[in-house]
Design an enzyme around this catalytic site. Structure first.
Site, mmCIF file in Angstrom:
data_model
loop_
_atom_site.group_PDB
_atom_site.id
_atom_site.type_symbol
_atom_site.label_atom_id
_atom_site.label_comp_id
_atom_site.label_asym_id
_atom_site.label_seq_id
_atom_site.Cartn_x
_atom_site.Cartn_y
_atom_site.Cartn_z
ATOM 1 N N CYS A 1 -8.824 22.608 2.895
ATOM 2 C CA CYS A 1 -8.277 22.736 4.242
ATOM 3 C C CYS A 1 -7.469 24.016 4.403
ATOM 4 O O CYS A 1 -6.776 24.431 3.479
ATOM 5 C CB CYS A 1 -7.406 21.524 4.551
ATOM 6 S SG CYS A 1 -7.294 21.225 6.303
ATOM 7 N N CYS B 1 -4.407 11.556 8.757
ATOM 8 C CA CYS B 1 -4.647 12.957 9.091
ATOM 9 C C CYS B 1 -3.285 13.648 9.196
ATOM 10 O O CYS B 1 -2.733 13.766 10.284
ATOM 11 C CB CYS B 1 -5.395 12.973 10.432
ATOM 12 S SG CYS B 1 -6.015 14.560 10.903
ATOM 13 N N GLY C 1 -22.382 10.944 18.822
ATOM 14 C CA GLY C 1 -21.121 11.679 18.674
ATOM 15 C C GLY C 1 -21.390 13.145 18.409
ATOM 16 O O GLY C 1 -22.018 13.487 17.411
HETATM 17 C C1 LIG Z 1 -5.572 17.609 15.650
HETATM 18 C C2 LIG Z 1 -6.503 17.647 14.485
HETATM 19 C C3 LIG Z 1 -6.649 18.826 13.787
HETATM 20 C C4 LIG Z 1 -7.512 18.890 12.688
HETATM 21 N N1 LIG Z 1 -7.605 20.056 12.003
HETATM 22 C C5 LIG Z 1 -8.423 20.129 10.941
HETATM 23 C C6 LIG Z 1 -8.534 21.346 10.223
HETATM 24 O O1 LIG Z 1 -7.887 22.338 10.541
HETATM 25 N N2 LIG Z 1 -9.372 21.386 9.166
HETATM 26 C C7 LIG Z 1 -10.083 20.292 8.799
HETATM 27 O O2 LIG Z 1 -10.829 20.389 7.828
HETATM 28 N N3 LIG Z 1 -9.995 19.119 9.437
HETATM 29 C C8 LIG Z 1 -9.177 19.012 10.515
HETATM 30 N N4 LIG Z 1 -9.088 17.824 11.195
HETATM 31 C C9 LIG Z 1 -9.815 16.642 10.695
HETATM 32 C C10 LIG Z 1 -11.290 16.574 11.129
HETATM 33 O O3 LIG Z 1 -11.973 17.734 10.673
HETATM 34 C C11 LIG Z 1 -11.457 16.455 12.633
HETATM 35 O O4 LIG Z 1 -10.846 15.260 13.090
HETATM 36 C C12 LIG Z 1 -12.926 16.439 13.081
HETATM 37 O O5 LIG Z 1 -13.003 16.706 14.462
HETATM 38 C C13 LIG Z 1 -13.635 15.137 12.767
HETATM 39 O O6 LIG Z 1 -14.984 15.273 13.094
HETATM 40 P P1 LIG Z 1 -15.897 14.023 13.507
HETATM 41 O O7 LIG Z 1 -17.249 14.569 13.805
HETATM 42 O O8 LIG Z 1 -15.760 12.958 12.510
HETATM 43 O O9 LIG Z 1 -15.239 13.455 14.852
HETATM 44 P P2 LIG Z 1 -14.983 14.193 16.236
HETATM 45 O O10 LIG Z 1 -14.987 15.669 16.087
HETATM 46 O O11 LIG Z 1 -13.757 13.552 16.793
HETATM 47 O O12 LIG Z 1 -16.250 13.820 17.118
HETATM 48 C C14 LIG Z 1 -16.535 12.500 17.520
HETATM 49 C C15 LIG Z 1 -17.359 12.548 18.797
HETATM 50 O O13 LIG Z 1 -17.898 11.249 19.047
HETATM 51 C C16 LIG Z 1 -17.786 10.968 20.430
HETATM 52 N N5 LIG Z 1 -17.754 9.514 20.614
HETATM 53 C C17 LIG Z 1 -16.883 8.636 20.100
HETATM 54 N N6 LIG Z 1 -17.197 7.379 20.494
HETATM 55 C C18 LIG Z 1 -18.306 7.477 21.271
HETATM 56 C C19 LIG Z 1 -19.108 6.536 21.985
HETATM 57 N N7 LIG Z 1 -18.840 5.220 21.977
HETATM 58 N N8 LIG Z 1 -20.161 7.008 22.693
HETATM 59 C C20 LIG Z 1 -20.466 8.325 22.735
HETATM 60 N N9 LIG Z 1 -19.719 9.259 22.076
HETATM 61 C C21 LIG Z 1 -18.668 8.844 21.352
HETATM 62 C C22 LIG Z 1 -16.490 11.657 20.847
HETATM 63 O O14 LIG Z 1 -16.463 11.899 22.261
HETATM 64 C C23 LIG Z 1 -16.548 12.941 20.012
HETATM 65 O O15 LIG Z 1 -17.200 13.980 20.726
HETATM 66 C C24 LIG Z 1 -8.237 17.731 12.292
HETATM 67 C C25 LIG Z 1 -8.069 16.542 13.001
HETATM 68 C C26 LIG Z 1 -7.208 16.498 14.087
HETATM 69 C C27 LIG Z 1 -7.046 15.189 14.835
#
Ligand SMILES: Cc1cc2nc3c(=O)[nH]c(=O)nc-3n(C[C@H](O)[C@H](O)[C@H](O)COP(=O)(O)OP(=O)(O)OC[C@H]3O[C@@H](n4cnc5c(N)ncnc54)[C@H](O)[C@@H]3O)c2cc1C
Length: 424
Positions: free
Chosen positions: A354, A160, A8
């Site tokens: 945040c 969220c 990811g």
């Molecule tokens: C619309 C939105 C706005 C947000 N804004 C904020 C903000 O302003 N400030 C804040 O602090 N937080 C914010 N968040 C919360 C959080 O920071 C984000 O969701 C953040 O992107 C989460 O990071 P992550 O690495 O957990 O997941 P993600 O950034 O979603 O990354 C996960 C990755 O894993 C990959 N993946 C998933 N399954 C597989 C698989 N089976 N095989 C290969 N790859 C895979 C996906 O393609 C993706 O690239 C926000 C969330 C959302 C939804």
């Protein structure tokens, strides 16, 4: 030599790769596997959905940036984790062996929990991915030709909430700029027990402040809202009382709706025997390590953290940027320590910090620790938050492009907010 695979490449996974590269010797191999070949800065999606940003400003190709730092990259979906065999099975049939696995797969968007929800098979928009945000923008432009009632909010089980508030204020601001706001009755429909709860039991005076902002911007609201079904142009909502019993049924007409869904763990992760809780979130110990598989670590939205409190309509606790950054830092420290024969003793600080944009102003909140009562419980509004969020976006994209290994919140945001001393 050890092979560390990061599954990811999002907000958690990309920094994990860069930070690990700078923390461990070149004799160790690092591979990132991601379903898509580009990185997307998810927090910018509310702006994409009203046309304030374009894809090219908030995404970048992953491979060249990782290559510059000597990190391998495979753009493939992982279909199965063979945790006993220490290997990943990719969609193209490859099998990738690892010594350590870092799972940062983010959320599975659980639109199917509410019939008729979601941007693909349903009638509500989403801003959770760049693809969804672009669809939301396309449909918004159609809506602008013939505006009418709009609904923004969060579904039962959502965690969220920040982006739902952000989008409500940004949507409001964009309509005001177009001089169309008077044609759009706007309702915020949320599973939270009160406005400003945000899955955190509120932060400081977030309840009064956000209610006041909603009143000042003519945004009505329904809390304890259990959306039961969405049809084209109509949302069905059961409003619950504080005991979780039905209080009122609503049938809300709409011409445009954006609802944040509940999250689950992605299928490949959820399917691993003994790795996850029933919703597919990775069960970890205080060192971000799987309780069952000791060479698997996990960070970000995909980890299991308990809700801050029980609410009449289920809600979860958000996992935001600062929390994710500290999870990643702990994992990097722990893997580096083990490779040097030391103990993996670093812990993340599960605090919520945040910056929420509101169009031309914004609100910042700091909850240390996440579960009340807190040492720091701080919620402030001001134009500086909007500017800080824009600066943060630019800096984070720069950091992802150039592979800077630096904890952004720890180095910049916390200092700017003047709270480093308080936290320690
Ligand atoms: C619309 C939105 C706005 C947000 N804004 C904020 C903000 O302003 N400030 C804040 O602090 N937080 C914010 N968040 C919360 C959080 O920071 C984000 O969701 C953040 O992107 C989460 O990071 P992550 O690495 O957990 O997941 P993600 O950034 O979603 O990354 C996960 C990755 O894993 C990959 N993946 C998933 N399954 C597989 C698989 N089976 N095989 C290969 N790859 C895979 C996906 O393609 C993706 O690239 C926000 C969330 C959302 C939804």
């Amino acid at each position: 030599m050890a092979h560390i695979v990061i599954l990811g490449a999002g907000t958690g996974g990309m920094p994990a790769a860069y930070d690990l590269r700078s923390a461990i010797g070149k004799e160790h191999r690092i591979t990132v596997v991601n379903a898509l070949d580009y990185f997307q800065f998810v927090p910018s999606n509310p702006w994409v959905a009203v046309g304030w940003r374009e894809r090219k400003e908030t995404t970048l190709p992953i491979a060249p940036s990782l290559a510059k730092k000597g990190i391998d990259f495979i753009a493939q979906r992982v279909d199965r984790i063979d945790a006993d065999g220490n290997a990943l099975e990719l969609a193209d049939g490859q099998r990738l062996a690892y010594d350590y696995l870092v799972i940062t797969t983010g959320p599975k968007l659980s639109f199917d929990e509410v019939p008729g929800a979601g941007p693909v098979q349903g009638h509500t928009q989403s801003i959770c991915t760049i693809d969804h945000a672009e669809k939301a923008w396309a449909d918004y432009q159609t809506f602008l030709q013939d505006p009418g009632p709009a609904i923004i909010g969060a579904m039962p089980g959502a965690s969220c909430f920040g982006p739902a508030y952000e989008f409500a204020f940004i949507f409001n601001k964009d309509l005001q700029r177009r001089k169309l706001r008077h044609k759009v009755p706007l309702t915020f429909v949320t599973s939270e027990p009160y406005i400003g709860h945000m899955g955190l039991g509120g932060v400081g005076d977030s309840k009064s402040m956000l209610e006041s902002e909603f009143r000042n911007h003519d945004i009505k609201w329904i809390t304890n809202a259990k959306v039961t079904k969405v049809e084209a142009g109509k949302m069905f909502v059961t409003e619950m009382d504080e005991n979780g019993q039905p209080k009122k049924e609503h049938e809300l007409p709409f011409k445009y709706s954006m609802m944040l869904p509940a999250f689950k763990g992605v299928d490949a992760v959820a399917a691993v025997e003994g790795l996850c809780n029933p919703r597919g979130f990775v069960l970890i110990d205080e060192h971000q390590r799987s309780k069952k598989y000791r060479n698997i670590f996990s960070a970000g939205v995909c980890v299991a953290i308990p809700p801050v409190e029980v609410t009449p309509v289920p809600t979860g606790a958000p996992k935001t940027g600062y929390m994710i950054e500290t999870m990643v830092s702990a994992i990097v420290h722990n893997i580096a320590a083990e490779l040097q024969g030391q103990s993996a003793d670093a812990k993340a600080t599960w605090n919520a910090i945040c910056l929420a944009d509101m169009g031309d102003t914004g609100a910042a909140f700091v909850a240390l620790p996440q579960i009340p009562p807190r040492n720091v419980n701080w919620f402030k509004k001001g134009k500086w938050v909007h500017l800080a969020k824009v600066a943060f976006e630019k800096y984070f994209m720069y950091k992802m492009k150039n592979g800077t290994a630096e904890p952004v919140y720890e180095k910049h945001v916390l200092k700017a907010l003047g709270i480093v001393r308080l936290e320690k």
